[in-house]
Scaffold this motif. Structure first.
Motif, PDB file in Angstrom:
ATOM      1  N   PRO A  14       0.548  -1.323  -0.195  1.00  0.00           N
ATOM      2  CA  PRO A  14      -0.328   0.072  -0.612  1.00  0.00           C
ATOM      3  C   PRO A  14       1.007   0.903   0.059  1.00  0.00           C
ATOM      4  N   PHE A  15       2.436   1.110   0.240  1.00  0.00           N
ATOM      5  CA  PHE A  15       2.794   2.206  -0.594  1.00  0.00           C
ATOM      6  C   PHE A  15       3.969   2.152  -0.920  1.00  0.00           C
ATOM      7  N   ASN A  16       5.039   2.960  -1.400  1.00  0.00           N
ATOM      8  CA  ASN A  16       5.809   2.808  -2.035  1.00  0.00           C
ATOM      9  C   ASN A  16       7.106   2.622  -0.968  1.00  0.00           C
ATOM     10  N   LEU A  17       8.009   2.210  -1.194  1.00  0.00           N
ATOM     11  CA  LEU A  17       9.120   1.631  -0.662  1.00  0.00           C
ATOM     12  C   LEU A  17      10.396   2.694  -0.333  1.00  0.00           C
ATOM     13  N   THR A  18      11.087   3.432   0.640  1.00  0.00           N
ATOM     14  CA  THR A  18      11.842   4.628   0.986  1.00  0.00           C
ATOM     15  C   THR A  18      13.379   4.323   0.191  1.00  0.00           C
ATOM     16  N   LYS A  19      13.247   5.196  -0.036  1.00  0.00           N
ATOM     17  CA  LYS A  19      15.406   5.231  -0.535  1.00  0.00           C
ATOM     18  C   LYS A  19      15.970   3.880  -0.206  1.00  0.00           C
ATOM     19  N   SER A  20      15.893   4.186   1.112  1.00  0.00           N
ATOM     20  CA  SER A  20      16.330   3.971   2.225  1.00  0.00           C
ATOM     21  C   SER A  20      16.561   2.091   2.558  1.00  0.00           C
ATOM     22  N   GLN A  21      15.228   1.864   2.212  1.00  0.00           N
ATOM     23  CA  GLN A  21      14.511   0.401   1.828  1.00  0.00           C
ATOM     24  C   GLN A  21      15.074   0.096   0.691  1.00  0.00           C
ATOM     25  N   GLU A  22      15.462   0.350  -0.107  1.00  0.00           N
ATOM     26  CA  GLU A  22      15.510  -0.349  -1.364  1.00  0.00           C
ATOM     27  C   GLU A  22      17.068  -0.432  -1.296  1.00  0.00           C
ATOM     28  N   VAL A  55      13.264   2.415  15.527  1.00  0.00           N
ATOM     29  CA  VAL A  55      11.607   2.449  14.480  1.00  0.00           C
ATOM     30  C   VAL A  55      11.523   3.046  14.717  1.00  0.00           C
ATOM     31  N   GLY A  56       9.998   2.129  13.498  1.00  0.00           N
ATOM     32  CA  GLY A  56       9.154   2.602  12.799  1.00  0.00           C
ATOM     33  C   GLY A  56      10.519   2.454  11.584  1.00  0.00           C
ATOM     34  N   SER A  57      11.368   2.164  11.029  1.00  0.00           N
ATOM     35  CA  SER A  57      11.831   2.741   9.783  1.00  0.00           C
ATOM     36  C   SER A  57      11.292   1.683   8.929  1.00  0.00           C
ATOM     37  N   GLY A  58      11.069   0.705   9.387  1.00  0.00           N
ATOM     38  CA  GLY A  58      10.114   0.020   7.913  1.00  0.00           C
ATOM     39  C   GLY A  58      11.048  -1.848   8.027  1.00  0.00           C
ATOM     40  N   LYS A  59      11.714  -2.100   8.989  1.00  0.00           N
ATOM     41  CA  LYS A  59      12.656  -3.023   8.093  1.00  0.00           C
ATOM     42  C   LYS A  59      11.427  -4.831   8.413  1.00  0.00           C
ATOM     43  N   THR A  60      10.193  -4.589   8.440  1.00  0.00           N
ATOM     44  CA  THR A  60       9.580  -5.166   7.965  1.00  0.00           C
ATOM     45  C   THR A  60      10.139  -6.403   7.041  1.00  0.00           C
ATOM     46  N   ILE A  61       8.980  -4.955   6.382  1.00  0.00           N
ATOM     47  CA  ILE A  61       9.275  -5.497   4.596  1.00  0.00           C
ATOM     48  C   ILE A  61      10.606  -6.110   3.983  1.00  0.00           C
ATOM     49  N   LYS A  77      12.879   7.699   7.452  1.00  0.00           N
ATOM     50  CA  LYS A  77      11.479   6.802   8.128  1.00  0.00           C
ATOM     51  C   LYS A  77      10.188   7.238   6.808  1.00  0.00           C
ATOM     52  N   PRO A  78       9.883   6.562   6.872  1.00  0.00           N
ATOM     53  CA  PRO A  78       8.981   6.596   5.339  1.00  0.00           C
ATOM     54  C   PRO A  78       8.386   7.775   5.206  1.00  0.00           C
ATOM     55  N   VAL A  79       8.318   8.268   3.769  1.00  0.00           N
ATOM     56  CA  VAL A  79       8.284   9.717   4.142  1.00  0.00           C
ATOM     57  C   VAL A  79       6.886   9.567   4.604  1.00  0.00           C
ATOM     58  N   GLY A  80       6.813  11.605   4.928  1.00  0.00           N
ATOM     59  CA  GLY A  80       4.977  12.271   5.464  1.00  0.00           C
ATOM     60  C   GLY A  80       4.805  12.113   6.770  1.00  0.00           C
ATOM     61  N   ARG A  81       6.120  11.233   7.985  1.00  0.00           N
ATOM     62  CA  ARG A  81       5.930  10.677   9.601  1.00  0.00           C
ATOM     63  C   ARG A  81       6.520  12.529  10.310  1.00  0.00           C
ATOM     64  N   LEU A  82       5.928  12.663  10.942  1.00  0.00           N
ATOM     65  CA  LEU A  82       5.959  13.947  11.345  1.00  0.00           C
ATOM     66  C   LEU A  82       6.713  13.258  13.034  1.00  0.00           C
ATOM     67  N   VAL A  97       5.386  -4.242  17.847  1.00  0.00           N
ATOM     68  CA  VAL A  97       4.027  -3.423  17.780  1.00  0.00           C
ATOM     69  C   VAL A  97       3.665  -2.457  16.911  1.00  0.00           C
ATOM     70  N   ASP A  98       3.018  -2.791  15.379  1.00  0.00           N
ATOM     71  CA  ASP A  98       1.950  -1.944  14.535  1.00  0.00           C
ATOM     72  C   ASP A  98       1.023  -1.627  15.080  1.00  0.00           C
ATOM     73  N   VAL A  99       0.546  -0.892  15.612  1.00  0.00           N
ATOM     74  CA  VAL A  99      -0.602  -0.800  14.889  1.00  0.00           C
ATOM     75  C   VAL A  99      -1.267   0.963  14.348  1.00  0.00           C
ATOM     76  N   PRO A 100      -0.812   1.478  13.727  1.00  0.00           N
ATOM     77  CA  PRO A 100      -0.182   2.516  12.662  1.00  0.00           C
ATOM     78  C   PRO A 100      -1.261   3.814  12.948  1.00  0.00           C
ATOM     79  N   ASN A 101      -2.928   3.056  13.031  1.00  0.00           N
ATOM     80  CA  ASN A 101      -3.664   4.254  14.195  1.00  0.00           C
ATOM     81  C   ASN A 101      -3.409   5.260  15.610  1.00  0.00           C
ATOM     82  N   GLY A 105       3.436   7.023  15.770  1.00  0.00           N
ATOM     83  CA  GLY A 105       4.265   8.127  14.677  1.00  0.00           C
ATOM     84  C   GLY A 105       4.572   7.026  13.983  1.00  0.00           C
ATOM     85  N   ARG A 106       3.394   5.736  13.785  1.00  0.00           N
ATOM     86  CA  ARG A 106       3.879   4.765  12.895  1.00  0.00           C
ATOM     87  C   ARG A 106       2.539   5.270  10.965  1.00  0.00           C
ATOM     88  N   SER A 107       2.582   6.841  11.396  1.00  0.00           N
ATOM     89  CA  SER A 107       1.881   6.523  10.177  1.00  0.00           C
ATOM     90  C   SER A 107       1.728   8.356   9.950  1.00  0.00           C
TER      91      SER A 107
HETATM   92  P1  ADP Z   1       9.854  -0.911  12.532  1.00  0.00           P
HETATM   93  O1  ADP Z   1      11.272  -0.822  11.847  1.00  0.00           O
HETATM   94  O2  ADP Z   1       9.868  -0.375  13.482  1.00  0.00           O
HETATM   95  O3  ADP Z   1      10.694  -2.762  12.449  1.00  0.00           O
HETATM   96  P2  ADP Z   1       7.295  -1.804  11.093  1.00  0.00           P
HETATM   97  O4  ADP Z   1       8.486  -2.875  10.410  1.00  0.00           O
HETATM   98  O5  ADP Z   1       6.969  -2.254  11.811  1.00  0.00           O
HETATM   99  O6  ADP Z   1       9.020  -0.799  11.566  1.00  0.00           O
HETATM  100  O7  ADP Z   1       6.996  -0.801   9.699  1.00  0.00           O
HETATM  101  C1  ADP Z   1       6.404   0.565  10.837  1.00  0.00           C
HETATM  102  C2  ADP Z   1       5.091   0.808   9.318  1.00  0.00           C
HETATM  103  O8  ADP Z   1       5.455   1.651   8.728  1.00  0.00           O
HETATM  104  C3  ADP Z   1       4.184  -0.336   9.102  1.00  0.00           C
HETATM  105  O9  ADP Z   1       2.833  -0.184   9.908  1.00  0.00           O
HETATM  106  C4  ADP Z   1       4.336  -0.662   7.678  1.00  0.00           C
HETATM  107  O10 ADP Z   1       3.688  -0.801   7.595  1.00  0.00           O
HETATM  108  C5  ADP Z   1       5.079   1.121   7.509  1.00  0.00           C
HETATM  109  N1  ADP Z   1       5.982   0.770   6.198  1.00  0.00           N
HETATM  110  C6  ADP Z   1       7.549   0.233   5.956  1.00  0.00           C
HETATM  111  N2  ADP Z   1       7.959   0.787   5.167  1.00  0.00           N
HETATM  112  C7  ADP Z   1       6.951   1.426   4.502  1.00  0.00           C
HETATM  113  C8  ADP Z   1       7.193   2.817   4.046  1.00  0.00           C
HETATM  114  N3  ADP Z   1       8.017   2.274   2.651  1.00  0.00           N
HETATM  115  N4  ADP Z   1       6.258   3.723   3.256  1.00  0.00           N
HETATM  116  C9  ADP Z   1       5.300   3.881   4.334  1.00  0.00           C
HETATM  117  N5  ADP Z   1       4.439   3.102   5.757  1.00  0.00           N
HETATM  118  C10 ADP Z   1       5.982   2.147   5.772  1.00  0.00           C
END
Ligand code: ADP
Ligand code: MG
Length: 683
Positions: free
Chosen positions: A254-262, A286-292, A437-442, A543-547, A572-574
């Motif tokens: 549902p999102f684009n990967l960040t440059k860092s993730q790529e 925390v929240g930088s998106g390691k899971t994906i 961190k993913p863009v748009g995070r405040l 734990v990841d509950v973006p809302n 701060g996860r959305s």
């Molecule tokens: P952590 O690095 O703390 O393990 P997560 O992998 O749990 O972080 O990711 C945090 C949240 O950000 C999740 O809800 C995930 O779906 C979301 N997320 C991951 N990568 C991106 C991205 N590139 N753009 C927007 N949201 C993302």
């Protein structure tokens, strides 16, 4: 002679040998390596009026009364001391002989403490003649780890004696001259002498430097050997880095990967496809998106015909990863089979999963420690991912990868650790960092408040809930405790539920609940059926509950900074603005300071470095004390400079052209060291 039993020393009988054995000391070498744990400084004597009565004192005083012997056996010696201004009492136990050695009217130096019972009685001080003491001033008295039967003086004597049984050959130099000169290192034998009886501060410093250097050098050199060996292994475990598979996953995200993730994904895939065995740390706050990142790598492993496994430290996290990874994978045309294995599943369920893993019917399995058991056998394991690595022991890293051949290993961690420790813990690993961190995070807005401001905090929480967002409230305890005054989840949950009954749904969560209940609550929270979750730190990691947009932490001073940072990472996860509220319920300076740090910064690295300063060595990672990192004299937290020297020295040897003979000597030493230490570390 150095490796002969201590029993061979003059005056060491079976009893003493037995006591020493309790300290792990059997040989003269081991005795010499029983370094002091600290030192007492031989300070210049002061006047009685000037001493601090809670500390060890050093006074020069005259015996003003004949020594009397009291007690049932007449073994307690007492008298009075004076410096011609004040008079104090003094008592020695079990020391009738003092009556013959100490004379009325003579002056001596006394080193000791005041009795707890009587503030004017010096208790069992050590006595020195004035000349004797003067020679020692500025020097240090070693303090050793002891066991019943051997007191500090006896240990000091034993160690002194042991020097008679060794010669210079026993501590032959193994480092090349060039390194000794460059880093101004003294000889090992001198260092060992001086560590036990330093004449002054600088001698002690030099001794410590040399010995700590040796500790670090051998460790780092050994680690390099290991890494080079790994890089030389030609692996049959080749995982494809075909872009189309990455694209397949990207298309359903549902999102684009960040440059860092790529970048990090590319680094890992290059590694895994190159024919070497990958061992890589993926670092990211925390929240930088390691899971994906992990998921994409796992998918490519599966596409190359391998199985993958993810190990996490808690069941809550296992469930969450299972759910979120399944959701993504199930959108693919040809989804891999994904399974879960945790401790709370029934035996029967376990057996079913074991069988599926062994037959290769599960491609990706996510689980907790339950994965480590022997019954978990893979058909063709290719990739191991450990999430929240800092929660696992150093040793557990290899247990999983041993379940396959040439298995690639990724470890993920959000806990930023000081560089020295990173190299020690992960030095044989390559490191990738997700920088952004993913863009748009405040940035999270922080507030440190006191109890008076609770109502305001609740209002703020309600406001967020009205916007459709959710909140966590963290308490240190599960239930009320007699001894500890801190908020507990059960009472707090009730209180909040009553307070907000009209406006929102409150639930509690803690580690003592049944797994089913916990799962149920977490999934209802994720589905927005719960507005406020009152929880212990069970939700600390992952734990990841973006809302969720507010986290309020009660008795915040009770948590370490690292934990507070992790807890804050639950929000701060959305793209929503998030808030962290830290309730300070202590007025102590340290509490204020700590919370000030967390309140003023969202930067994990900065926080970790401040934490280190505040909490000091050892406490922070719970590693040093547990003996997993056994560094004799070197202090992995404070000896950064020496660590850097050792690292440079290793690099010098790696690139330099040392003579064959020198090289050989070095390798023998290192190999001995590896035998002793590496098996234990299982790096
Ligand atoms: P952590 O690095 O703390 O393990 P997560 O992998 O749990 O972080 O990711 C945090 C949240 O950000 C999740 O809800 C995930 O779906 C979301 N997320 C991951 N990568 C991106 C991205 N590139 N753009 C927007 N949201 C993302
Ligand atoms: Mg995570």
């Amino acid at each position: 002679m150095i490796d002969i039993s201590v029993k061979n020393m003059k005056g060491v009988g079976a009893k003493t040998a037995e006591y020493l054995d309790k300290l792990g000391i059997g040989t003269i070498r081991q005795l010499l390596k029983h370094y002091p744990i600290r030192y007492l400084e031989y300070k210049p004597p002061t006047k009685i009026a000037e001493v601090n009565r809670d500390e060890e004192i050093v006074i020069k005083a005259t015996i003003s009364k004949n020594i009397s012997l009291t007690g049932s056996n007449k073994k307690i010696a007492t008298t009075k001391l004076t410096d011609y201004i004040d008079v104090i009492d003094v008592i020695w136990y079990n020391s009738p002989y003092l009556r013959a050695t100490l004379k009325q009217g003579e002056s001596y130096v006394f080193v000791g403490r005041f009795s707890k019972r009587s503030k004017n009685t010096l208790e069992h001080p050590i006595v020195y003649t004035i000349e004797e003491y003067e020679k020692k001033i500025g020097g240090f008295k070693p303090v050793y780890a002891l066991t019943a039967g051997i007191n500090n003086n006896a240990m000091e004597k034993l160690i002194k004696l042991s020097f008679d049984y060794i010669d210079d050959k026993d501590f032959e130099e193994y480092l090349p001259q060039s390194i000794l000169e460059k880093f101004l290192l003294e000889s090992r034998i001198l260092a060992i002498r001086n560590i036990h009886s330093p004449k002054n501060k600088s001698k002690l410093f030099e001794a410590k430097k040399r010995l700590a250097f040796d500790d670090f050098f051998r460790f780092l050199y050994g680690m390099n050997l290991l890494k080079n060996k790994r890089l030389r292994i030609k692996s049959k475990n080749i995982i494809s880095n075909e872009v189309r598979y990455v694209e397949e996953i990207k298309a359903v995200l549902p999102f684009n990967l960040t440059k860092s993730q790529e970048n990090v994904i590319e680094e890992i895939l290059n590694d895994m496809s190159s024919g070497i065995v990958t061992n890589r740390l993926v670092q990211g706050d925390v929240g930088s998106g390691k899971t994906i990142v992990a998921l994409i790598c796992l998918y490519l492993a599966v596409k190359s015909g391998f199985q993958g496994v993810v190990m996490v430290p808690t069941e809550v996290l296992a469930k969450q990863h299972f759910k979120s990874m399944s959701e993504i994978l199930n959108k693919l045309e040809n989804p891999p089979q994904i399974g879960i294995l945790t401790g709370s599943m029934t035996k029967k369920e376990h057996l079913i999963v074991y069988e599926k893993i062994e037959k290769g019917e599960i491609d990706i399995v996510i689980g907790t420690h339950a994965l480590l058991v022997e019954n978990v056998k893979f058909k063709k394991l290719g990739l191991v991912v450990t999430d929240e690595q800092h929660r696992f022991g150093v040793r557990q890293r290899s247990t999983l990868s041993d379940k396959g051949e040439d298995v690639h290993v990724l470890v993920m961690s959000a806990t930023p650790i000081p560089r020295t420790l990173a190299i020690i813990l992960y030095g044989d690993l390559d490191i990738s960092t997700i920088e952004t961190k993913p863009v748009g995070r405040l940035p999270i807005k922080n507030a440190v408040i006191t109890e008076e401001d609770r109502e305001k905090a609740y209002k703020h929480i309600l406001l967020e809930i009205k916007k459709g967002h959710q909140s966590y409230i963290i308490c240190p305890m599960v239930e009320e405790s007699e001894n500890i005054e801190a908020e507990n989840v059960l009472d707090y949950g009730k209180k909040i539920a009553d307070k907000f009954s009209q406006n929102c749904k409150v639930e509690v969560l803690h580690g003592r609940m049944h797994q089913k209940e916990k799962d149920d609550i977490m999934s209802r929270y994720l589905n927005k059926e719960i507005d406020i979750l009152v929880s212990t730190t069970v939700i600390e990691v992952g734990v990841d509950v973006p809302n969720a947009t507010v986290i309020m932490i009660e008795n915040a001073e009770r948590f370490g900074l690292a934990t507070l940072h992790q807890l804050r990472g639950r929000v701060g996860r959305s793209e929503l603005q998030s808030y962290a509220i830290f309730v300070r319920t202590s007025n102590s300076n340290i509490a204020k300071k700590r919370l000030e740090i967390i309140g003023n910064s969202n930067d994990g690295f900065y926080i970790a470095s401040r934490d280190l300063v505040l909490r000091g060595p050892g406490e922070l990672f719970g590693l040093a004390q547990s003996g997993e990192l056994d560094f004799g004299i070197a202090d992995i937290y404070n000896d950064n400079d020496i660590f850097d020297m050792a690292k440079k020295a290793v690099d010098m040897i790696q690139c330099g052209d040392m003579g064959d003979e020198e090289m050989e000597k070095l390798e023998i030493k290192i190999n001995n060291y590896m035998d002793l230490h590496y098996k234990k570390l299982a790096l």
